[in-house]
Design an enzyme around this catalytic site. Structure first.
Site, mmCIF file in Angstrom:
data_model
loop_
_atom_site.group_PDB
_atom_site.id
_atom_site.type_symbol
_atom_site.label_atom_id
_atom_site.label_comp_id
_atom_site.label_asym_id
_atom_site.label_seq_id
_atom_site.Cartn_x
_atom_site.Cartn_y
_atom_site.Cartn_z
ATOM 1 N N GLU A 176 -0.630 4.206 3.289
ATOM 2 C CA GLU A 176 0.502 3.520 3.929
ATOM 3 C C GLU A 176 1.755 4.381 3.999
ATOM 4 O O GLU A 176 2.554 4.400 3.067
ATOM 5 C CB GLU A 176 0.825 2.209 3.171
ATOM 6 C CG GLU A 176 1.979 1.450 3.819
ATOM 7 C CD GLU A 176 2.338 0.143 3.105
ATOM 8 O OE1 GLU A 176 1.837 -0.101 1.998
ATOM 9 O OE2 GLU A 176 3.136 -0.615 3.675
ATOM 10 N N LYS A 218 -2.564 2.377 7.078
ATOM 11 C CA LYS A 218 -1.644 1.232 7.165
ATOM 12 C C LYS A 218 -0.271 1.726 7.618
ATOM 13 O O LYS A 218 0.596 2.039 6.802
ATOM 14 C CB LYS A 218 -1.566 0.531 5.802
ATOM 15 C CG LYS A 218 -0.563 -0.618 5.745
ATOM 16 C CD LYS A 218 -0.760 -1.483 4.519
ATOM 17 C CE LYS A 218 0.330 -2.531 4.408
ATOM 18 N NZ LYS A 218 0.024 -3.577 3.426
HETATM 19 P P1 13P Z 1 5.074 -6.278 4.824
HETATM 20 O O1 13P Z 1 3.993 -6.727 5.767
HETATM 21 O O2 13P Z 1 5.921 -7.395 4.292
HETATM 22 O O3 13P Z 1 5.857 -5.114 5.365
HETATM 23 O O4 13P Z 1 4.334 -5.711 3.534
HETATM 24 C C1 13P Z 1 3.249 -4.903 3.691
HETATM 25 C C2 13P Z 1 3.095 -4.091 2.476
HETATM 26 O O5 13P Z 1 2.064 -4.110 1.856
HETATM 27 C C3 13P Z 1 4.204 -3.259 2.045
HETATM 28 O O6 13P Z 1 3.741 -2.297 1.157
#
Ligand code: 13P
Length: 339
Positions: A176, A218
């Site tokens: 991510e 992600k």
């Molecule tokens: P949000 O969808 O609220 O941005 O959170 C996703 C997430 O896992 C942040 O690390």
């Protein structure tokens, strides 16, 4: 490492038009969201809320995997560990393993995610507790002269070190890199920075010998900053996001599951839907979701810490999960939002 198991898990996380539910808020973040709604900031309240989520009837029909926080994976629901309760609900258990984004030395305004030291041991422990995938979030800020090259490289390197260790442990890494929405920047600048960030991430993943067939990416959607005077249409966001991903994400990656990043629940669904309507048939990877706020927020606001509100909150949670499953199919419509 059993490569096929990793590939099977990664594919299962994006199968059947389902997506991930991020419920891995750290205690400080969870407490902040509770405080805004007058919910007590206690372990008991956090447990009650996470139990509400996991026991939502039918959630496994639209959610493939859920990302837990360290506190939650150690808790139980009536004697059943959370990870096992998820499996019984047809949901693959995952775990957040980073230790948070901290100020980066000599890089004013930038962040670097911590948590690599001792990670191998923690991954083994989580695997034993039933986790099959993990998450690590890097944070990239757009600002005056930011992000820097060294900031992008350091964050990409940490993501790749984490991903390699996950695969060694038999856990699918959810990678991510989040370019934040905060700021006045334009859609075009977000496109440029996200492209740069993702290019760095895949260079480092390759350097660290990460098997791309066994990861989930992600990313953020490509969006204008929250304070940008020129906001973008749903179609413009869909086009910019897919253009960015086509330029940077190898076809070997099975799935891309977006974070929501502070978008409203409805906009997150509409934008994901537009991407699938316009591009699904010609993309090499699945375009899915891994939302926290855009799935949970309406439910949290209904619950407000009151046991009597659990059924209404669960209904709202299930509704958002289903809207996002419909968005994966390109079948989400605004009419789904009117009861
Ligand atoms: P949000 O969808 O609220 O941005 O959170 C996703 C997430 O896992 C942040 O690390």
């Amino acid at each position: 490492m059993n490569e096929q198991t990793l590939i099977d898990t990664a594919r299962a996380l994006v199968a059947d038009d389902k997506g991930l539910l991020a419920m891995d808020e750290s205690n400080p973040t969870c407490n902040k969201r509770f405080a805004r709604l007058g919910i007590p900031q206690t372990e008991e309240a956090r447990h009650a809320y996470r139990e509400l989520i996991v026991t939502t009837p039918g959630l496994g029909e639209s959610i493939s995997g859920a990302i837990l926080y360290d506190e939650t994976i150690r808790q139980q629901i009536g004697g059943t560990p959370f990870a096992k309760a998820l499996v019984e609900a047809g949901i693959i258990p995952g775990i957040k393993v980073d230790a948070g984004a901290k100020a980066m030395a000599a890089h004013a305004g930038e962040k670097i995610t911590e948590g690599l030291d001792g990670l191998r041991g923690r991954l083994a422990e989580y695997k034993n507790m039933g986790a099959r995938f993990a998450k690590w979030r890097a944070v990239i800020v757009i600002g005056d002269g930011l992000p820097s090259r060294s900031g992008l490289e350091a964050n990409a390197h940490a993501l790749a070190r984490y991903a390699a260790m996950c695969q060694e442990a038999g856990l699918v890494p959810v990678v991510e890199p989040e370019v934040l929405m905060d700021g006045e920047h334009t859609l075009d600048l977000c496109l440029k920075v996200t492209e740069d960030a993702l290019r760095n991430v895949f260079i480092q993943l390759n350097c660290q010998r990460v098997m791309l067939e066994g990861i989930i990416l992600k990313p953020n959607m490509v969006l204008p900053g929250l304070s940008c005077p020129q906001q973008a249409s749903v179609e413009e966001v869909a086009d910019a996001t897919v253009q960015c991903l086509l330029r940077t994400v190898p076809a070997a990656v099975p799935g891309i599951a977006f974070l929501s990043g502070g978008q409203t629940a409805e906009l997150a669904s509409a934008r994901l839907n537009a991407m699938n309507v316009r591009f699904k048939s010609r993309l090499p990877w699945a375009l899915a979701f891994s939302f926290a706020r855009a799935i949970q927020q309406p439910a949290l606001e209904l619950w407000r810490g009151d046991e009597a509100n659990v059924p209404a909150a669960q209904k709202a949670l299930l509704h958002r999960a289903r809207c996002n499953q419909a968005a994966r199919r390109g079948e989400y419509t605004a009419a789904m939002e009117t009861p």
